[in-house]
Motif scaffolding. Sequence first.
Motif, short mmCIF file in Angstrom:
data_model
loop_
_atom_site.label_atom_id
_atom_site.label_comp_id
_atom_site.label_asym_id
_atom_site.label_seq_id
_atom_site.Cartn_x
_atom_site.Cartn_y
_atom_site.Cartn_z
N LEU A 19 35.62 9.05 -15.29
CA LEU A 19 34.21 9.18 -14.33
C LEU A 19 32.98 9.75 -14.82
N TRP A 101 40.39 2.91 -14.88
CA TRP A 101 39.36 2.58 -14.17
C TRP A 101 38.47 3.39 -14.94
N GLU A 103 34.06 4.40 -14.87
CA GLU A 103 32.57 4.27 -14.36
C GLU A 103 31.83 4.97 -15.52
N GLN A 105 28.12 5.64 -17.27
CA GLN A 105 26.79 6.05 -16.53
C GLN A 105 25.72 5.52 -17.59
N ALA A 141 32.95 -0.13 -13.55
CA ALA A 141 31.80 -0.16 -12.66
C ALA A 141 30.65 0.67 -13.38
N VAL A 143 27.64 3.73 -13.13
CA VAL A 143 26.52 4.57 -12.16
C VAL A 143 25.29 4.60 -13.02
N VAL A 171 28.26 1.33 -8.57
CA VAL A 171 29.02 2.21 -7.56
C VAL A 171 28.46 3.53 -7.13
N SER A 323 37.24 8.41 -7.72
CA SER A 323 36.50 7.29 -8.21
C SER A 323 36.03 6.11 -6.98
N ARG A 324 35.32 5.28 -7.28
CA ARG A 324 35.13 4.07 -6.51
C ARG A 324 35.78 3.03 -6.86
#
Length: 364
Positions: A19, A101, A103, A105, A141, A143, A171, A323-324
Amino acid sequence: MESTARTAREVRRLPKAHLHLHFTGSMRPATLLELADRDGVHLPEALTSGEPPKLRATDERGWFRFQRLYDIARSCLRTPEDIQRLVREAAEEEVRDGSGWLEIQVDPTSYAPRLGGLIPTLEIILDAVHTASRDTGIGMAVVVAANRMKHPLDARTLARLAVRYADSGVVGFGLSNDERRGLARDFDRAFAIAREGGLLAAPHGGELAGPSSVRDCLDDLHAQRVGHGVRAVEDPALLRRLADAGVTCEVCPASNVALGVYEKAEDVPLRVMFEAGVPMALGADDPLLFGSRLAAQYEIAREVHGFGDDELAELARQSVHASRAPQDVRERLLGGIDDWLAAPPGAGESAGAAPGVAPRAARG
């Protein structure tokens, strides 16, 4: 606790979510060298030596040097194909480290001048994310992050842009760069726009500045996750607040030492935060500059801070819960974590992807 090589399970086979990974900072060093050579970009020795640069960003001069190296690396990303390559290679590295997963940025403002503007840039990035996810099997995903060194009106523009693509892979909304500059509350409207649009609030705080910066993230930006957050340990009441509210801190051990937040790995307060009940998601921050990726952060938790396999599994669960990721991805990763912990040490360590993580596609 299980901490010896004989009893420890392979952390790369532990399913987990990542993340806290910055866009340019995810680049492979070899890719940076190739792109720089292609475009005739002179790289300083700190980016060509094969060793992580000596950085200490706890004063303004040190932070400026860190930011300059990052900006030079970013200047080598010039085409949509460069973006596709960076994201694909980042995804491949994540799968290798057991991440199911990611995310990632990004501040699209930084790339927009070369890629046709903010909207085309974000669409290129999202297309790259969708393609890499399809080809490697890892869920991904974005950010979108504002820069606290720029005007808060720029952050509002980015927040509106991020909300526009909330159904297309964005997300969350973040706030990065030197947290000692400016006030979190200057960006409160941008974060309100993002939250009202359904995005997760995930600003940086508690890295270069002390616990007050974490408190500002909570009070002014209503943070649901905090990038870093380690300096919260200096205020026991704040630490309890994070634990009680279930606000996850994205802790990046190697980064904290590389930037001089802590002198050595033993000083990073992983154990203090864990035992205080503060949820954590270990992150690599900028592997290009700090020299280690996600699995290495779990190795630090094990080798330096004495985390046993059961505790490493709990850290991985916390990363997934924060997480999303869609529900089916969460369930698959959480099941894979249980499988990793249930298996005897050494079982299946050469079998490829971690349990619950889709096998990595062959490189093309």
